[in-house]
Design a protein around this motif. Structure first.
Motif, PDB file in Angstrom:
ATOM      1  N   GLU A  80      24.737 -62.716  43.978  1.00  0.00           N
ATOM      2  CA  GLU A  80      25.584 -61.565  44.259  1.00  0.00           C
ATOM      3  C   GLU A  80      25.076 -60.783  45.465  1.00  0.00           C
ATOM      4  O   GLU A  80      25.860 -60.372  46.328  1.00  0.00           O
ATOM      5  N   PHE A  83      25.931 -62.643  48.617  1.00  0.00           N
ATOM      6  CA  PHE A  83      27.350 -62.486  48.958  1.00  0.00           C
ATOM      7  C   PHE A  83      27.595 -61.160  49.658  1.00  0.00           C
ATOM      8  O   PHE A  83      28.222 -61.097  50.721  1.00  0.00           O
ATOM      9  N   HIS A 160      35.023 -66.637  44.917  1.00  0.00           N
ATOM     10  CA  HIS A 160      34.577 -65.725  43.855  1.00  0.00           C
ATOM     11  C   HIS A 160      34.179 -66.482  42.598  1.00  0.00           C
ATOM     12  O   HIS A 160      33.094 -66.290  42.055  1.00  0.00           O
ATOM     13  N   TYR A 183      30.192 -60.668  41.593  1.00  0.00           N
ATOM     14  CA  TYR A 183      30.112 -61.846  42.452  1.00  0.00           C
ATOM     15  C   TYR A 183      28.905 -62.706  42.087  1.00  0.00           C
ATOM     16  O   TYR A 183      28.352 -63.409  42.922  1.00  0.00           O
ATOM     17  N   ALA A 186      29.731 -66.165  42.787  1.00  0.00           N
ATOM     18  CA  ALA A 186      30.221 -66.423  44.143  1.00  0.00           C
ATOM     19  C   ALA A 186      29.476 -67.618  44.727  1.00  0.00           C
ATOM     20  O   ALA A 186      28.272 -67.793  44.515  1.00  0.00           O
TER      21      ALA A 186
END
Length: 345
Positions: A80, A83, A160, A183, A186
């Protein structure tokens, strides 16, 4: 903290960070100090705390921030953070909004932690409070705004991988706004412009939230753009009819996978299973047919998909005014007015 839906999978034997007492101070990479408040949630990543900038005062229940904490050798929070570092830079977002003419786009032992603005209630709770049904206008508006967000993150090399109502949160101080969050799954599908190859991996089968995850994910294939759009399609169907055909068999991932595969070439059967003849949303069927025709590495026709949903709004005498026909007051009640403004970030 939204509860994880049935079917959620994660890496085995993931270590949780020990629980820190209120008042513990964390120092981030910029040397800024943050004071922890009470724990408000726990998950596969670790703990979620109320938080505020460090001061002599205790962190109270109206704290404006939350902090996720996990051991530094865990993976989800690292994913996360990566991202956000790569794709959520304010200048990048502002440039994208301007160029695409959008109104908005809808943050001893060592530990990894992330400070975020505090959010409010998630749409899954509201969905359940409303008898597991959102109006057609609400669903189409959510679909349009999520498409905007997905196009942005896809163009910045990520997908996502876990779109669902529990990852759509109301703002805390501005409760009429809605945000796409989490996320942790992700995936950088196209690093440096090179799309990952299609490759089935039995060790990764069924990753994601089982009832919504893509057929690729069921087969252990790395997430892709078409997978995100497929997940969104299942969400829109569920938000309209209240239940997906395979929801009674979530303990059998292969049954769920086979059900989705069976409907791939016959979306009409899926729609008939979920809706009565007079209530079938033709635009959702067209959306799903378009998404299911995509190849693994193909760039989705985002504008075409938006036009499909916009036609659906027109068919019911509505337009893309950004107003959802639901709202949540500070005490969690759902008043008739004012309406909720869509703001996905």
């Amino acid at each position: 903290m939204p509860k994880k839906a049935a079917g959620k999978r994660g890496p085995a034997k993931r270590k949780l960070a020990e629980e820190f007492p209120p008042g513990e101070v964390f120092t981030d990479l910029t040397k800024k100090d943050w004071k922890l408040g009470p724990v408000i949630g726990k998950g596969g990543f670790g703990c979620l705390y109320l938080a505020d900038v460090n001061s002599s005062k205790s962190v109270t229940s109206d704290a404006p921030y939350v902090i996720k904490v996990e051991p530094s050798d865990n993976g989800p929070l690292f994913t996360e953070l990566s991202f956000y570092t790569r794709t959520a830079k304010p200048d990048l977002i502002k440039k994208w909004i301007s160029s695409h003419k959008l109104k908005y786009l809808g943050n001893g032992k060592s530990y990894r932690f992330m400070v975020m603005d505090r959010f409010g209630k998630d749409l899954q709770k509201i969905f359940e409070e409303r008898g597991k049904h959102f109006t057609r206008k609400t669903v189409l508006l959510l679909g349009l705004r999520i498409l905007d967000v997905l196009e942005y993150i896809h163009e910045h090399e990520y997908v996502h991988g876990d779109i669902k109502a529990s990852n759509l949160l109301l703002g805390y101080k501005v409760p009429h706004q809605v945000y796409l969050v989490d996320y942790g799954l992700a995936y950088r599908y196209c690093p440096e412009g090179n799309h990952k190859d299609y490759k089935e991996n039995p060790k990764r089968c069924h990753d994601g939230t089982l009832e919504f995850t893509s057929i690729d994910a069921h087969k252990g294939v790395a997430p892709s753009r078409r997978g995100d759009l497929e997940i969104l399609g299942y969400c829109m169907i569920c938000w309209l009819c209240g239940k997906l055909p395979w929801e009674d068999n979530l303990k059998d991932p292969n049954y769920v996978k086979d059900s989705k595969i069976r409907y791939t070439d016959n979306i009409a059967d899926l729609m008939s299973e979920c809706f009565s003849k007079k209530d079938k949303p033709d635009e959702i069927a067209k959306y799903m047919e378009t998404v299911m025709s995509l190849t693994y590495a193909e760039k989705p026709p985002y504008e075409q998909l938006r036009e499909i949903l916009l036609r659906g709004l027109k068919d019911i005498g509505q337009k893309d005014d950004g107003i959802l026909d639901l709202d949540v007051s500070e005490n969690g009640d759902i008043p008739a007015k004012p309406a909720l403004k869509v703001f996905i970030f």
